[in-house]
Design an enzyme around this catalytic site. Structure first.
Site, PDB file in Angstrom:
ATOM      1  N   ASP A  44       1.126  -1.004  -0.024  1.00 17.85           N
ATOM      2  CA  ASP A  44       0.020  -0.021   0.024  1.00 17.85           C
ATOM      3  C   ASP A  44       0.961   1.162  -0.058  1.00 17.85           C
ATOM      4  O   ASP A  44       2.187   1.118   0.125  1.00 17.85           O
ATOM      5  CB  ASP A  44      -0.849  -0.076   1.442  1.00 17.85           C
ATOM      6  CG  ASP A  44      -1.839   1.229   1.467  1.00 17.85           C
ATOM      7  OD1 ASP A  44      -2.309   1.616   0.297  1.00 17.85           O
ATOM      8  OD2 ASP A  44      -1.821   1.676   2.256  1.00 17.85           O
ATOM      9  N   SER A  45       0.531   2.665  -0.308  1.00 18.99           N
ATOM     10  CA  SER A  45       0.898   3.516  -0.066  1.00 18.99           C
ATOM     11  C   SER A  45       1.608   3.868   1.222  1.00 18.99           C
ATOM     12  O   SER A  45       2.785   4.529   1.517  1.00 18.99           O
ATOM     13  CB  SER A  45       0.214   4.981  -0.507  1.00 18.99           C
ATOM     14  OG  SER A  45      -0.713   4.874   0.285  1.00 18.99           O
TER      15      SER A  45
ATOM     16  N   THR B 223      -6.632   2.640  -4.582  1.00 19.77           N
ATOM     17  CA  THR B 223      -6.018   3.389  -5.679  1.00 19.77           C
ATOM     18  C   THR B 223      -5.276   2.775  -6.723  1.00 19.77           C
ATOM     19  O   THR B 223      -5.758   2.785  -7.945  1.00 19.77           O
ATOM     20  CB  THR B 223      -5.373   4.669  -5.005  1.00 19.77           C
ATOM     21  OG1 THR B 223      -6.270   5.446  -4.178  1.00 19.77           O
ATOM     22  CG2 THR B 223      -4.955   5.586  -6.179  1.00 19.77           C
TER      23      THR B 223
ATOM     24  N   GLU C  73      -3.171   8.890   8.570  1.00 16.94           N
ATOM     25  CA  GLU C  73      -1.616   8.799   8.596  1.00 16.94           C
ATOM     26  C   GLU C  73      -0.980   9.436   9.688  1.00 16.94           C
ATOM     27  O   GLU C  73       0.037   9.039  10.216  1.00 16.94           O
ATOM     28  CB  GLU C  73      -0.775   9.348   7.120  1.00 16.94           C
ATOM     29  CG  GLU C  73      -0.845   8.353   6.238  1.00 16.94           C
ATOM     30  CD  GLU C  73      -0.155   7.138   6.132  1.00 16.94           C
ATOM     31  OE1 GLU C  73       1.084   7.138   6.633  1.00 16.94           O
ATOM     32  OE2 GLU C  73      -0.669   5.958   5.627  1.00 16.94           O
TER      33      GLU C  73
ATOM     34  N   CYS D  88     -11.093   2.639   0.287  1.00 18.86           N
ATOM     35  CA  CYS D  88      -9.708   2.796   0.596  1.00 18.86           C
ATOM     36  C   CYS D  88      -9.197   2.163   1.985  1.00 18.86           C
ATOM     37  O   CYS D  88      -9.925   2.194   3.007  1.00 18.86           O
ATOM     38  CB  CYS D  88      -9.472   4.400   1.062  1.00 18.86           C
ATOM     39  SG  CYS D  88      -7.956   4.789   1.322  1.00 18.86           S
ATOM     40  N   THR D  89      -8.156   1.295   1.865  1.00 16.24           N
ATOM     41  CA  THR D  89      -7.716   0.566   2.932  1.00 16.24           C
ATOM     42  C   THR D  89      -7.331   1.298   4.001  1.00 16.24           C
ATOM     43  O   THR D  89      -7.260   0.602   5.095  1.00 16.24           O
ATOM     44  CB  THR D  89      -6.559  -0.327   2.501  1.00 16.24           C
ATOM     45  OG1 THR D  89      -5.559   0.515   1.975  1.00 16.24           O
ATOM     46  CG2 THR D  89      -7.095  -1.342   1.458  1.00 16.24           C
ATOM     47  N   HIS D  90      -7.210   2.672   4.013  1.00 12.52           N
ATOM     48  CA  HIS D  90      -6.796   3.484   5.263  1.00 12.52           C
ATOM     49  C   HIS D  90      -8.319   3.570   6.128  1.00 12.52           C
ATOM     50  O   HIS D  90      -7.934   3.697   7.249  1.00 12.52           O
ATOM     51  CB  HIS D  90      -6.348   4.759   5.098  1.00 12.52           C
ATOM     52  CG  HIS D  90      -5.155   5.017   4.486  1.00 12.52           C
ATOM     53  ND1 HIS D  90      -4.486   4.259   3.555  1.00 12.52           N
ATOM     54  CD2 HIS D  90      -4.114   5.647   5.128  1.00 12.52           C
ATOM     55  CE1 HIS D  90      -3.067   4.798   3.271  1.00 12.52           C
ATOM     56  NE2 HIS D  90      -2.997   5.309   4.700  1.00 12.52           N
TER      57      HIS D  90
ATOM     58  N   CYS E  25      -4.533  -1.732  -1.638  1.00 13.34           N
ATOM     59  CA  CYS E  25      -4.531  -0.229  -1.868  1.00 13.34           C
ATOM     60  C   CYS E  25      -5.803  -0.029  -3.082  1.00 13.34           C
ATOM     61  O   CYS E  25      -5.424  -0.539  -4.099  1.00 13.34           O
ATOM     62  CB  CYS E  25      -3.341   0.466  -2.312  1.00 13.34           C
ATOM     63  SG  CYS E  25      -3.498   2.085  -2.899  1.00 13.34           S
TER      64      CYS E  25
HETATM   65  N1  DGL Z   1      -4.832   3.161   1.173  1.00 16.33           N
HETATM   66  C1  DGL Z   1      -4.983   3.538  -0.168  1.00 16.33           C
HETATM   67  C2  DGL Z   1      -6.197   3.262  -1.043  1.00 16.33           C
HETATM   68  O1  DGL Z   1      -6.607   2.364  -0.462  1.00 16.33           O
HETATM   69  C3  DGL Z   1      -4.105   4.675  -0.661  1.00 16.33           C
HETATM   70  C4  DGL Z   1      -4.521   6.034   0.067  1.00 16.33           C
HETATM   71  C5  DGL Z   1      -3.486   7.240  -0.456  1.00 16.33           C
HETATM   72  O2  DGL Z   1      -2.270   6.909  -0.481  1.00 16.33           O
HETATM   73  O3  DGL Z   1      -4.026   8.097  -1.098  1.00 16.33           O
HETATM   74  O4  DGL Z   1      -6.487   3.981  -1.805  1.00 16.33           O
END
Ligand code: DGL
Length: 278
Positions: free
Chosen positions: A24-25, A89, A166, A198-200, A87
């Site tokens: 992931d990012s 994205t 984050e 979004c996995t966040h 991720c």
């Molecule tokens: N966690 C990521 C996602 O699921 C990326 C969030 C990001 O880096 O902007 O999209």
């Protein structure tokens, strides 16, 4: 835990202890790792968090695809037997192009999330939240409509959420305010299911539940993605010998360990910095 700079292979993988590669990012993909741990407790996992280049969510398809390719190459070099693109994205923008480039399976989080949403909705009104790039790609709406053309999808980009996450601001009035701004219009439109695209975002589940109450079913693709990985591995010959979680970050990240261990209860066996790309 000591954080070292690393250029060498992690734990000398062999065909018998090859890790599942996950990336992931930043910290978001750890929500997928937590589900993988539950579904596959004995597997080795190698996680790459691209902390040097987070966030991906406002970047172009070309850039996200290049980053994803560099990290996938790294995971394959480290012996990964499967790549989980944890991720949304990158799943929306890069997986369609990259999936056939590797001789190990690559699985994203988007399809499993779409399947779970279509299963969950009763009213046929589904909301999706994600980064600007994920929502702008239209990938979720396409995946959901292809499963059930009769539902309606309201998709909203929430670019302020990843920086708040984050920073570890899970339980904070600023986060609540930002969430209300994004979610209230969707609730007014009558959605009964909300995809955390979004996995966040699963790290904000409690804050999101405070706003949505029990009117809405939250769908996070992590659990469904982990079950899909389990199904793929059940068909392969790889033996599992030792559970392990190794983490590579592309830059140092202050909150990473704290969030991984405290909020997600993950035991990390090694953490190292590895630069990727230019
Ligand atoms: N966690 C990521 C996602 O699921 C990326 C969030 C990001 O880096 O902007 O999209």
């Amino acid at each position: 835990m000591n954080i070292r700079n690393s250029t060498s292979n992690i734990g000398n993988p062999t065909p018998f202890n090859a890790p599942i590669g996950v990336f992931d990012s930043g910290i978001g993909g750890l929500t997928v790792v937590a589900e993988l741990r539950r579904a596959l407790p004995d597997e080795r996992i190698l996680y790459v968090g691209d902390t040097a280049r987070v966030p991906y969510g406002g970047k172009s398809a070309g850039t996200v695809t290049r980053y994803s390719r560099e990290i996938s190459d790294l995971l394959v070099t480290e012996g990964a037997k499967l790549i989980v693109v944890a991720c949304n994205t990158a799943s929306a923008l890069a997986v369609p192009e990259l999936a056939s480039s590797y001789n190990v399976p690559m699985i994203g989080v988007l399809e499993p999330g779409a399947v779970a949403a279509v299963k969950a909705t009763r009213s046929g009104k589904i909301g999706v939240i994600g980064t600007r790039a994920t929502i702008g790609s239209g990938a979720y709406s396409r995946a959901i409509y292809s499963l059930n053309p009769g539902v309606s999808v309201t998709a909203t980009a929430c670019p302020l959420l990843v920086p708040l996450i984050e920073e570890g601001l899970f339980d904070d009035e600023i986060t609540d305010l930002v969430l209300s701004r994004y979610l209230e219009p969707m609730l007014k439109s009558g959605i009964d299911t909300l995809v955390l695209g979004c996995t966040h975002y699963p790290l904000l589940k409690n804050a999101i539940l405070k706003i949505c109450g029990d009117r809405v079913t939250l769908v996070d693709s992590a659990e469904n993605c982990a079950l899909a990985v389990k199904a793929i591995l059940a068909r392969s010959e790889h033996a599992v010998v030792e559970p392990h979680l190794d983490i590579l970050l592309t830059d140092s990240s202050e909150g990473f360990l704290r969030i991984a261990e405290k909020s997600l209860d993950l035991k990390i066996d090694s953490l190292a910095i590895r630069s990727v790309g230019n």
